[in-house]
Design an enzyme around this catalytic site. Structure first.
Site, PDB file in Angstrom:
ATOM      1  N   LYS A   1      -2.887   5.154  -2.603  1.00  0.00           N
ATOM      2  CA  LYS A   1      -3.876   5.988  -1.930  1.00  0.00           C
ATOM      3  C   LYS A   1      -4.238   7.127  -2.872  1.00  0.00           C
ATOM      4  O   LYS A   1      -3.356   7.672  -3.570  1.00  0.00           O
ATOM      5  CB  LYS A   1      -3.292   6.542  -0.630  1.00  0.00           C
ATOM      6  CG  LYS A   1      -2.998   5.476   0.417  1.00  0.00           C
ATOM      7  CD  LYS A   1      -4.265   4.949   1.041  1.00  0.00           C
ATOM      8  CE  LYS A   1      -3.965   4.014   2.206  1.00  0.00           C
ATOM      9  NZ  LYS A   1      -5.189   3.494   2.829  1.00  0.00           N
TER      10      LYS A   1
ATOM     11  N   ASP B   1     -13.891  -1.366   2.936  1.00  0.00           N
ATOM     12  CA  ASP B   1     -12.971  -1.511   4.070  1.00  0.00           C
ATOM     13  C   ASP B   1     -13.696  -0.936   5.303  1.00  0.00           C
ATOM     14  O   ASP B   1     -14.405  -1.651   6.013  1.00  0.00           O
ATOM     15  CB  ASP B   1     -11.649  -0.773   3.745  1.00  0.00           C
ATOM     16  CG  ASP B   1     -10.663  -0.687   4.895  1.00  0.00           C
ATOM     17  OD1 ASP B   1     -10.988  -1.136   6.004  1.00  0.00           O
ATOM     18  OD2 ASP B   1      -9.548  -0.146   4.717  1.00  0.00           O
TER      19      ASP B   1
ATOM     20  N   LYS C   1     -10.024  -6.893   7.893  1.00  0.00           N
ATOM     21  CA  LYS C   1      -9.012  -6.573   8.912  1.00  0.00           C
ATOM     22  C   LYS C   1      -9.606  -7.046  10.232  1.00  0.00           C
ATOM     23  O   LYS C   1     -10.672  -6.557  10.623  1.00  0.00           O
ATOM     24  CB  LYS C   1      -8.797  -5.056   9.005  1.00  0.00           C
ATOM     25  CG  LYS C   1      -8.196  -4.402   7.784  1.00  0.00           C
ATOM     26  CD  LYS C   1      -8.087  -2.894   7.976  1.00  0.00           C
ATOM     27  CE  LYS C   1      -7.553  -2.236   6.717  1.00  0.00           C
ATOM     28  NZ  LYS C   1      -7.614  -0.761   6.789  1.00  0.00           N
TER      29      LYS C   1
ATOM     30  N   SER D   1       0.859  -1.180   0.000  1.00  0.00           N
ATOM     31  CA  SER D   1       0.000   0.000   0.000  1.00  0.00           C
ATOM     32  C   SER D   1       0.899   1.234   0.000  1.00  0.00           C
ATOM     33  O   SER D   1       1.682   1.434   0.923  1.00  0.00           O
ATOM     34  CB  SER D   1      -0.885  -0.036   1.252  1.00  0.00           C
ATOM     35  OG  SER D   1      -1.634   1.142   1.360  1.00  0.00           O
TER      36      SER D   1
ATOM     37  N   ASP E   1      -7.145   3.203  -3.140  1.00  0.00           N
ATOM     38  CA  ASP E   1      -7.863   3.303  -1.865  1.00  0.00           C
ATOM     39  C   ASP E   1      -8.124   4.768  -1.559  1.00  0.00           C
ATOM     40  O   ASP E   1      -7.185   5.561  -1.414  1.00  0.00           O
ATOM     41  CB  ASP E   1      -7.023   2.661  -0.746  1.00  0.00           C
ATOM     42  CG  ASP E   1      -7.771   2.566   0.584  1.00  0.00           C
ATOM     43  OD1 ASP E   1      -8.920   3.045   0.663  1.00  0.00           O
ATOM     44  OD2 ASP E   1      -7.196   2.009   1.542  1.00  0.00           O
TER      45      ASP E   1
ATOM     46  N   GLU F   1     -11.140   0.912  -3.471  1.00  0.00           N
ATOM     47  CA  GLU F   1     -11.431   0.651  -2.062  1.00  0.00           C
ATOM     48  C   GLU F   1     -12.061   1.868  -1.392  1.00  0.00           C
ATOM     49  O   GLU F   1     -11.540   2.982  -1.490  1.00  0.00           O
ATOM     50  CB  GLU F   1     -10.101   0.267  -1.379  1.00  0.00           C
ATOM     51  CG  GLU F   1     -10.215  -0.180   0.064  1.00  0.00           C
ATOM     52  CD  GLU F   1      -8.855  -0.614   0.630  1.00  0.00           C
ATOM     53  OE1 GLU F   1      -7.918  -0.886  -0.172  1.00  0.00           O
ATOM     54  OE2 GLU F   1      -8.721  -0.677   1.857  1.00  0.00           O
TER      55      GLU F   1
ATOM     56  N   LYS G   1      -1.092  -1.022  -4.468  1.00  0.00           N
ATOM     57  CA  LYS G   1      -2.272  -0.210  -4.128  1.00  0.00           C
ATOM     58  C   LYS G   1      -1.785   1.203  -3.884  1.00  0.00           C
ATOM     59  O   LYS G   1      -0.789   1.398  -3.192  1.00  0.00           O
ATOM     60  CB  LYS G   1      -2.925  -0.791  -2.878  1.00  0.00           C
ATOM     61  CG  LYS G   1      -3.789   0.177  -2.060  1.00  0.00           C
ATOM     62  CD  LYS G   1      -4.567  -0.579  -0.988  1.00  0.00           C
ATOM     63  CE  LYS G   1      -4.723   0.232   0.285  1.00  0.00           C
ATOM     64  NZ  LYS G   1      -5.436  -0.519   1.343  1.00  0.00           N
TER      65      LYS G   1
ATOM     66  N   GLY H   1      -4.383  -4.084   6.052  1.00  0.00           N
ATOM     67  CA  GLY H   1      -3.327  -3.889   7.045  1.00  0.00           C
ATOM     68  C   GLY H   1      -3.544  -2.615   7.817  1.00  0.00           C
ATOM     69  O   GLY H   1      -4.265  -1.713   7.368  1.00  0.00           O
TER      70      GLY H   1
HETATM   71  O1  OSB Z   1      -7.213   2.015   4.524  1.00  0.00           O
HETATM   72  O2  OSB Z   1      -6.234   0.185   4.205  1.00  0.00           O
HETATM   73  C1  OSB Z   1      -6.275   1.266   4.790  1.00  0.00           C
HETATM   74  C2  OSB Z   1      -3.142   1.790   6.934  1.00  0.00           C
HETATM   75  C3  OSB Z   1      -3.709   2.328   8.071  1.00  0.00           C
HETATM   76  C4  OSB Z   1      -5.073   2.544   8.109  1.00  0.00           C
HETATM   77  C5  OSB Z   1      -5.870   2.220   7.006  1.00  0.00           C
HETATM   78  C6  OSB Z   1      -5.309   1.661   5.863  1.00  0.00           C
HETATM   79  C7  OSB Z   1      -3.913   1.475   5.819  1.00  0.00           C
HETATM   80  C8  OSB Z   1      -3.205   0.960   4.663  1.00  0.00           C
HETATM   81  C9  OSB Z   1      -1.832   0.347   4.893  1.00  0.00           C
HETATM   82  O3  OSB Z   1      -3.603   1.060   3.526  1.00  0.00           O
HETATM   83  C10 OSB Z   1      -1.893  -1.132   4.972  1.00  0.00           C
HETATM   84  C11 OSB Z   1      -0.621  -1.752   5.514  1.00  0.00           C
HETATM   85  O4  OSB Z   1       0.308  -1.945   4.734  1.00  0.00           O
HETATM   86  O5  OSB Z   1      -0.562  -2.066   6.720  1.00  0.00           O
HETATM   87 MG    MG Z   2      -8.411   0.878   3.162  1.00  0.00          MG
END
Ligand code: OSB
Ligand code: MG
Length: 368
Positions: free
Chosen positions: A163, A238, A262, A135, A188, A213, A161, A290
């Site tokens: 953001k 999510d 998660k 990510s 995302d 996402e 992925k 994650g």
């Molecule tokens: O939206 O998936 C998410 C990290 C912290 C809070 C929300 C998200 C995320 C990530 C990172 O996208 C995922 C990771 O590599 O741990």
């Molecule tokens: Mg997410």
């Protein structure tokens, strides 16, 4: 199983590079590490509530309070035959899912170690390696994004992925897709958009994305169903999915075609498994999200991701992608073909390095 002692550690770990999403820029990650001692066995778990309520309404402080005043007193010095009994006992406590998940995962580790089995095995895992992705936070420019993604591809990650946020979406996706035409790419939004932005999502259909996402409201299920009808790229939820019930509502309404699981968001491995099984029955793929965990939480994530309906690569990256030093050994690594090995030793299958845990601990409290 009878728990004799529980220790909470409020930890703060520095990320190797700041992680920017549509709502925050994180330079450090604060979590609660949980240690349970029961009948000569030590279990470890991680509560993923963060320093601020920017992803979920829970924070380290609210989770600590719920653990200290309610969850721990309900567990300590009582005897439980199985996880189901533990969960039933705190059924009366509403919400606070990250607090519950943190302690539940620690108990799963204890039970697995008592049976001398890996967490993956007792959760129902069916493979010894899982496909992983990465990510990537919002970058300062499209060129910087291309450079960052190139280096992660070099390390072996097969799924990227990124953001996105309003003003930082198509102008990043388009050049990235042009540069890397064949990679598995997904985005995302962390709830940064509304239905008024529908034309942006329609335009995303041109970039062969695996999924989009959580584009809309962080508790929304209904409006996502409207958006999904207008676009061909699958929506993945999510933030909006907190339980099996939410998953059923989202699938039946057609709000998404994929679900991110998660454990922290849905109150633990037990609820995660229910969502996983339901999605399998509906032919809805799931993948493991994650929360920038340390190696303790990551070990649990990999175990869960070894279940059969986790058919898309997870946000489960190498320890060094997050932290200069992990607090477990061995640390987690990604192979050149984008996979990660599922630990096979009993429980979470990694050892907590207590000196390293002590170094990142802000406060610690023991309950017995
Ligand atoms: O939206 O998936 C998410 C990290 C912290 C809070 C929300 C998200 C995320 C990530 C990172 O996208 C995922 C990771 O590599 O741990
Ligand atoms: Mg997410």
């Amino acid at each position: 199983m009878k728990t004799e002692k529980i220790t909470l550690y409020h930890t703060k770990m520095k990320l190797v590079s700041p992680f920017e999403t549509s709502s925050v820029i994180e330079t450090h990650v604060e979590h609660i590490i949980i240690e349970v001692e029961a009948e000569g066995i030590t279990g470890w778990g991680e509560c993923v509530a963060g320093a601020t309520p920017s992803y979920s309404n829970e924070t380290v402080k609210t989770a600590w309070y719920i653990l200290e005043d309610f969850l721990i007193p309900d567990l300590l010095n009582k005897k439980f035959e199985n996880i189901q009994d533990v969960i039933k006992n705190w059924n009366w406590i509403r919400g606070n899912r990250m607090a519950k998940a943190g302690l539940e995962s620690t108990i799963w580790d204890v039970f697995a170690k008592m049976q001398n089995k890996s967490l993956s095995k007792i959760l129902g895992g069916s493979c010894d390696r899982v496909e992983v992705g990465i990510s990537v936070g919002i970058q300062s420019s499209p060129n910087k994004l291309i450079e960052t993604v190139a280096s992660y591809l070099q390390e072996g990650y097969k799924r990227i992925k990124i953001k996105i946020a309003p003003g930082k979406d198509l102008e990043f996706i388009s050049p990235l897709r042009k540069k890397f035409q064949d990679i598995q790419l997904q985005v995302d939004a962390n709830s940064a958009y509304t239905l008024k932005d529908i034309s942006i999502f329609k335009a995303m259909d041109d970039y062969n994305l695996l999924l989009i996402e959580q584009p809309l409201g962080y508790e929304d299920i209904y409006e996502h169903s409207k958006l999904q009808k207008e676009i061909s790229t699958p929506i993945c939820l999510d933030e909006s999915i907190h339980s099996l019930n939410d998953a059923k509502a989202a699938v039946e309404l057609g709000s998404c075609r994929i679900i991110n699981i998660k454990p922290g968001r849905v109150s633990g491995f037990t609820e995660s498994k229910l969502i996983h099984d339901y999605c399998a029955s509906q032919k809805i793929p799931v993948w493991h999200g994650g929360m920038l965990e340390s190696g303790i939480g990551r070990a649990g994530n990999i175990a869960l991701a070894s279940l059969p309906n986790f058919t898309l690569p997870g946000d489960i990256s190498a320890s060094k992608r997050y932290y200069k030093e992990d607090i477990v050994e061995p640390s987690f690594e990604v192979t050149s073909d984008g996979m990660m090995n599922v630990p096979t030793d009993p429980g979470i299958g990694v050892n907590v390095i207590e000196e390293k845990l002590a170094k990142v601990t802000l406060t610690k409290k023991e309950f017995s």
